[in-house]
Design a protein around this motif. Structure first.
Motif, mmCIF file in Angstrom:
data_model
loop_
_atom_site.group_PDB
_atom_site.id
_atom_site.type_symbol
_atom_site.label_atom_id
_atom_site.label_comp_id
_atom_site.label_asym_id
_atom_site.label_seq_id
_atom_site.Cartn_x
_atom_site.Cartn_y
_atom_site.Cartn_z
ATOM 1 N N CYS A 198 0.875 -1.169 0.000
ATOM 2 C CA CYS A 198 0.000 0.000 0.000
ATOM 3 C C CYS A 198 0.913 1.219 0.000
ATOM 4 C CB CYS A 198 -0.905 0.009 1.222
ATOM 5 S SG CYS A 198 -1.948 -1.444 1.354
ATOM 6 N N LEU A 199 1.039 1.860 -1.164
ATOM 7 C CA LEU A 199 1.974 2.975 -1.297
ATOM 8 C C LEU A 199 1.216 4.259 -1.600
ATOM 9 C CD1 LEU A 199 4.656 1.142 -3.444
ATOM 10 C CD2 LEU A 199 4.759 1.633 -1.011
ATOM 11 N N GLY A 200 1.566 5.321 -0.934
ATOM 12 C CA GLY A 200 0.889 6.598 -1.124
ATOM 13 C C GLY A 200 1.284 7.608 -0.069
ATOM 14 N N HIS A 201 1.636 7.124 1.116
ATOM 15 C CA HIS A 201 2.076 8.050 2.154
ATOM 16 C C HIS A 201 3.395 8.692 1.721
ATOM 17 C CE1 HIS A 201 -0.883 7.694 5.279
ATOM 18 N NE2 HIS A 201 -0.838 6.375 5.248
ATOM 19 N N THR A 202 3.600 9.928 2.147
ATOM 20 C CA THR A 202 4.822 10.621 1.764
ATOM 21 C C THR A 202 5.719 10.900 2.973
ATOM 22 O OG1 THR A 202 3.618 12.702 1.908
ATOM 23 C CG2 THR A 202 3.783 11.695 -0.272
ATOM 24 N N GLU A 203 5.400 10.271 4.092
ATOM 25 C CA GLU A 203 6.256 10.312 5.272
ATOM 26 C C GLU A 203 6.110 8.958 5.974
ATOM 27 O OE1 GLU A 203 8.437 11.457 7.171
ATOM 28 O OE2 GLU A 203 9.009 13.288 6.127
ATOM 29 N N PHE A 204 6.815 8.807 7.110
ATOM 30 C CA PHE A 204 6.731 7.547 7.842
ATOM 31 C C PHE A 204 5.272 7.195 8.166
ATOM 32 C CE2 PHE A 204 7.209 10.867 11.037
ATOM 33 C CZ PHE A 204 6.235 10.550 11.975
ATOM 34 N N VAL A 205 4.965 5.902 8.159
ATOM 35 C CA VAL A 205 3.642 5.436 8.554
ATOM 36 C C VAL A 205 3.715 5.159 10.054
ATOM 37 C CG1 VAL A 205 1.840 3.726 8.132
ATOM 38 C CG2 VAL A 205 3.383 4.387 6.283
ATOM 39 N N SER A 206 2.805 5.740 10.833
ATOM 40 C CA SER A 206 2.933 5.605 12.286
ATOM 41 C C SER A 206 1.976 4.578 12.881
ATOM 42 C CB SER A 206 2.721 6.961 12.954
ATOM 43 O OG SER A 206 1.526 7.542 12.501
ATOM 44 N N CYS A 207 0.815 4.381 12.282
ATOM 45 C CA CYS A 207 -0.163 3.493 12.916
ATOM 46 C C CYS A 207 -1.078 2.856 11.885
ATOM 47 C CB CYS A 207 -0.976 4.265 13.949
ATOM 48 S SG CYS A 207 -1.499 5.899 13.401
ATOM 49 N N LEU A 208 -1.590 1.678 12.239
ATOM 50 C CA LEU A 208 -2.481 0.913 11.367
ATOM 51 C C LEU A 208 -3.665 0.421 12.182
ATOM 52 C CD1 LEU A 208 0.034 -1.595 9.705
ATOM 53 C CD2 LEU A 208 -0.841 0.498 8.665
ATOM 54 N N ASP A 209 -4.809 0.271 11.529
ATOM 55 C CA ASP A 209 -5.932 -0.426 12.148
ATOM 56 C C ASP A 209 -6.895 -0.833 11.039
ATOM 57 O OD1 ASP A 209 -7.425 -1.589 14.121
ATOM 58 O OD2 ASP A 209 -7.646 0.215 15.321
ATOM 59 N N PHE A 210 -7.859 -1.679 11.393
ATOM 60 C CA PHE A 210 -8.824 -2.121 10.392
ATOM 61 C C PHE A 210 -10.213 -1.605 10.725
ATOM 62 C CE2 PHE A 210 -5.693 -5.068 8.869
ATOM 63 C CZ PHE A 210 -6.039 -5.217 7.544
ATOM 64 N N VAL A 211 -10.963 -1.240 9.696
ATOM 65 C CA VAL A 211 -12.400 -1.008 9.876
ATOM 66 C C VAL A 211 -13.106 -2.182 9.212
ATOM 67 C CG1 VAL A 211 -12.437 1.495 10.068
ATOM 68 C CG2 VAL A 211 -12.380 0.481 7.808
ATOM 69 N N PHE A 212 -14.046 -2.770 9.905
ATOM 70 C CA PHE A 212 -14.823 -3.842 9.294
ATOM 71 C C PHE A 212 -16.177 -3.965 9.976
ATOM 72 C CE2 PHE A 212 -14.242 -7.138 12.571
ATOM 73 C CZ PHE A 212 -13.191 -6.599 13.275
ATOM 74 N N THR A 213 -17.138 -4.436 9.232
ATOM 75 C CA THR A 213 -18.483 -4.657 9.763
ATOM 76 C C THR A 213 -18.937 -6.020 9.276
ATOM 77 O OG1 THR A 213 -19.489 -3.710 7.791
ATOM 78 C CG2 THR A 213 -19.045 -2.192 9.607
ATOM 79 N N SER A 214 -20.140 -6.417 9.674
ATOM 80 C CA SER A 214 -20.634 -7.710 9.216
ATOM 81 C C SER A 214 -20.873 -7.692 7.706
ATOM 82 C CB SER A 214 -21.909 -8.085 9.967
ATOM 83 O OG SER A 214 -22.769 -6.975 10.010
ATOM 84 N N ASP A 215 -21.167 -6.505 7.143
ATOM 85 C CA ASP A 215 -21.351 -6.419 5.693
ATOM 86 C C ASP A 215 -20.016 -6.481 4.953
ATOM 87 O OD1 ASP A 215 -24.019 -6.158 6.062
ATOM 88 O OD2 ASP A 215 -24.012 -3.954 5.975
ATOM 89 N N PHE A 216 -18.962 -6.013 5.608
ATOM 90 C CA PHE A 216 -17.635 -6.005 4.990
ATOM 91 C C PHE A 216 -16.664 -6.728 5.916
ATOM 92 C CE2 PHE A 216 -19.815 -2.344 3.249
ATOM 93 C CZ PHE A 216 -19.557 -2.448 1.901
ATOM 94 N N PRO A 217 -16.815 -8.069 6.019
ATOM 95 C CA PRO A 217 -16.028 -8.799 7.008
ATOM 96 C C PRO A 217 -14.528 -8.765 6.727
ATOM 97 C CG PRO A 217 -17.211 -10.314 5.591
ATOM 98 C CD PRO A 217 -17.697 -8.946 5.248
ATOM 99 N N GLN A 218 -14.143 -8.636 5.443
ATOM 100 C CA GLN A 218 -12.699 -8.601 5.163
ATOM 101 C C GLN A 218 -12.109 -7.257 5.563
ATOM 102 O OE1 GLN A 218 -14.986 -8.082 2.972
ATOM 103 N NE2 GLN A 218 -14.279 -6.610 1.470
ATOM 104 N N GLY A 219 -12.959 -6.227 5.599
ATOM 105 C CA GLY A 219 -12.552 -4.927 6.125
ATOM 106 C C GLY A 219 -11.615 -4.140 5.238
ATOM 107 N N PHE A 220 -11.334 -2.934 5.661
ATOM 108 C CA PHE A 220 -10.385 -2.069 4.975
ATOM 109 C C PHE A 220 -9.345 -1.598 5.980
ATOM 110 C CE2 PHE A 220 -14.328 -1.594 2.501
ATOM 111 C CZ PHE A 220 -13.863 -1.997 1.268
ATOM 112 N N LEU A 221 -8.150 -1.346 5.459
ATOM 113 C CA LEU A 221 -7.064 -0.903 6.321
ATOM 114 C C LEU A 221 -7.071 0.625 6.407
ATOM 115 C CD1 LEU A 221 -4.355 -1.844 7.774
ATOM 116 C CD2 LEU A 221 -3.229 -1.277 5.620
#
Lengths: 429, 252
Positions: A198-221
């Protein structure tokens, strides 16, 4: 002459401080705060401070803790940091069941969703895996060794996360990269199949988490970065779905409007269990920014900024349980120069995110907190706190973060000076 | 030629750049922070700058054209130049960390294009740290060949992590290579040859190429003849050790 050779901060060891961290048990049975080498746990069931038991080789942490996390089922807790050990605790007895040595300082930890594997990343970009096979909840695990899982080439890994379905392990680094790797059936043999970057940030990446619901079980980062944006990603293709300029919004709200503050790094983010809200902490921001995520249109938007009034509080870490809708925040720093020991932290809680009562999110006063003074005394180190300590702390954390993660910039003269003895610079022919 | 008189770094007779004006260090630290521009992602790579005749900046129709060969640590560019005429329709790029060497290869390609109209339009060079930025240049499965010719041996054990072939970096190369893509490695240092072979042999996403296939592949002959480094080894009568492997689907 010698002073021109060293850049500011390079020689100053005092600047290397660690921010206070917070983690909340998935069903809010307990909450943990790490400040410096201190790990403080408060148990809500017994409404009492927990005393940790550590009989493994060399008890407790000896240097700043950099990462803490509960397992998804809440039975395990992992802490690790600059003392190059990873400690795995049973949350039942709060005994340290295992101490795993690391070659380098540890910068991030994660547990697989089935709690069978602990992954940790070191400052040289290697992610290691430890299997907890055979652990039944009580006995100690001895002589556990970590096996290398994957590596980012000599870059500090800032965050590690498993995808909601457990198929992928995601690692982010200071070279702006997020790598999505297939978590193999036999992790001890290494994870070699890269799903995407996943490339697009233009500085250090500091944190990650997932959003997901029962409709979107695979979720998005979702990822936060030093470029003061929060971005939404589809991990299977690595494509960038949306970018939200959090820094710009946070700046507008800074009443004192300092001009030079143009890039407020995102320091932490925390997604709500229903997958629609994301709380974001940024440098110099006294409060949090709430983002809403629309999973059907795959967009992020800023809902509001929750400012913390009456107290200078810039959160260094956020935490949330998957049951109660309380957002936990902490600020503080390890061994701040010129202030007293033990290191202090300040804990605050925001409530009022329920959909049923669409009131404003409110910041709980100290006397409204479950556990009250007992909790604050344990987690903060003292009930009452001096405000100016935490402003200094936030400033120290900011400096430490940029020293650690932002690429050093040298002036042209200094670069030329350093290159003066290089062979290819010699003009003689 | 008036231009060449103005520019003493180009040879008067051939118009090619002269190596002595591009004195380079033998090594460059791959661990240090990079201060050259790096594309944010593969779609930010501007192909029209590298291959003006293949990809003009205005027309988006030809965006299907992608770089297929990568010469990692291309040095003075000898292999690229040999490959250019062998595969005239394939876009290929050399990646080199040393700034002076990159400048030399850039000038060399420009001079070759000038001297041979219509030729050498499919090769280019970029200054980058390939150990860090391969995913910034290439999409998943984009490449069909990757070359690692005479890489820095880094003898000391504490410097082994600086080697360009390692189990962890092979994960990234396997990502950039399409299934069936080939990775070519060669060295004159036996210890490094063993190391590269061992890394590739134990990696689940690579398999060794058979002797017959090696015989049939015209590229294999170039490994030990086309580059400046290989010619030096040949002059000194040195031995070379090569390992050529194919990217496969990992067994699940």
């Amino acid at each position: 002459m010698e002073e021109t050779l060293t850049e500011e901060g390079e020689t100053n060891k005092d600047i290397e401080v660690a921010p206070a961290l917070i983690a909340v048990h998935p069903t809010q049975k307990s909450v943990a705060v790490a400040v410096g080498s201190d790990l403080r746990v408060f148990d809500f069931q017994g409404v009492s401070a927990v005393s940790l038991v550590d009989d493994t080789s060399g008890p407790f942490h000896k240097d700043s803790i950099r990462a803490i996390r509960y397992s998804a089922d809440g039975n395990l807790f992992v802490s690790a940091g600059d003392d190059k050990v990873v400690k795995i605790w049973s949350t039942d007895s709060w005994c340290c069941i295992c101490t795993v040595p690391s070659e380098k300082r540890v910068s991030a930890v994660a547990l697989s969703n089935d709690s069978l594997y602990v992954c940790f990343a070191d400052k040289f970009g290697v992610v290691w895996v430890v299997d907890l096979d055979g652990f039944d909840g009580n006995q100690m695990l001895v002589n556990k060794k970590a096996a290398p899982l994957l590596a980012h080439y000599c870059s500090i890994i800032t965050s590690l996360e498993f995808s909601p379905d457990g198929r992928f392990v995601i690692s982010a680094d200071r070279d702006f990269k997020i790598r999505v790797t297939v978590f193999p059936k036999k992790p001890l043999d290494g994870a070699h199949e890269i799903q995407s970057f996943c490339l697009g940030h233009t500085e250090f990446v500091s944190c990650l988490d997932f959003v997901f619901t029962s409709d979107f079980p695979q979720g998005f980062l979702v990822s936060g970065s030093g470029d003061s944006t929060v971005r939404l990603w589809d991990i299977s293709s690595g494509s960038l779905l949306d970018t939200c300029e959090v820094g710009a919004k946070a700046e507008l709200l800074e009443s004192n409007g300092k001009e030079e503050e143009c890039n407020l790094a995102v320091t932490d983010l925390c997604t709500f269990p229903d997958g629609t809200l994301i709380a974001v902490a940024a440098q110099s921001l006294q409060g949090i920014v709430l983002l809403s995520c629309d999973l059907s249109t795959r967009t992020l938007s800023i809902t509001r900024v929750v400012s913390i009034m009456g107290e200078a509080f810039i959160p260094t870490s956020l935490g949330m349980s998957s049951s109660a809708r309380l957002l936990w925040m902490v600020t503080g720093v390890s061994n701040l120069h010129g202030f007293d020991n033990p290191p202090l932290a300040r804990v605050r809680i925001i409530s009022g995110f329920e959909k049923s009562s669409p009131g404003d999110p409110t910041i709980l006063e100290d006397n409204e907190i479950l556990g009250g003074d007992k909790l604050l005394e344990k987690l903060q180190g003292s009930v009452s706190v001096e405000e100016k300590v935490f402003l200094a702390a936030a400033e120290a954390v900011k400096t430490a973060m940029s020293n650690l993660l932002v690429k050093k910039q040298y002036s042209t003269e200094k670069r030329e000076f350093r290159k003066r003895t290089r062979n290819d610079r010699k003009t003689k022919q | 030629m008036l231009e060449n008189e103005a520019n003493p770094t180009l040879s008067k007779s051939t118009g090619l750049p002269r190596k002595r004006f591009y004195r380079a260090r033998a090594h460059s630290n791959p661990l240090s922070d990079s201060h050259f521009p790096v594309p944010t992602s593969p779609c930010h790579v501007n192909l029209s700058l590298h291959f003006p005749q293949f990809c003009s900046s205005s027309d988006q129709i030809d965006s299907s054209k992608k770089i297929q060969f990568a010469d990692i640590g291309c040095g003075f560019g000898g292999l690229l130049i040999s490959l250019s005429t062998l595969f005239p329709d394939t876009l290929m790029i050399g990646m080199e960390l040393r700034d002076k060497v990159t400048e030399y290869v850039k000038e060399r390609i420009l001079a070759l294009r000038l001297a041979n109209p219509g030729q050498y339009q499919n090769i280019s060079v970029v200054r980058t740290n390939s150990m860090k930025y391969i995913p910034n240049f290439f999409e998943k499965g984009q490449l069909s060949k990757m070359f690692f010719l005479f890489p820095d041996p880094h003898f000391k054990e504490k410097n082994h992590r600086r080697r360009v072939i390692s189990t962890h970096l092979l994960d990234e190369y396997a990502y950039a290579l399409g299934v069936g893509g080939i990775i070519y490695t060669i060295t004159d240092v036996e210890e490094l040859g063993d190391w590269m072979k061992a890394c590739l042999e134990s990696h689940p996403m690579f398999e060794a190429i058979t002797e017959e296939e090696l015989e049939a592949d015209p590229v294999v002959k170039l490994l030990s003849s086309a580059t400046e480094e290989s010619q030096k080894v040949a002059r000194n009568g040195g031995q070379t050790f090569q390992a050529v492997y194919r990217r496969i689907m990992p067994a699940t």
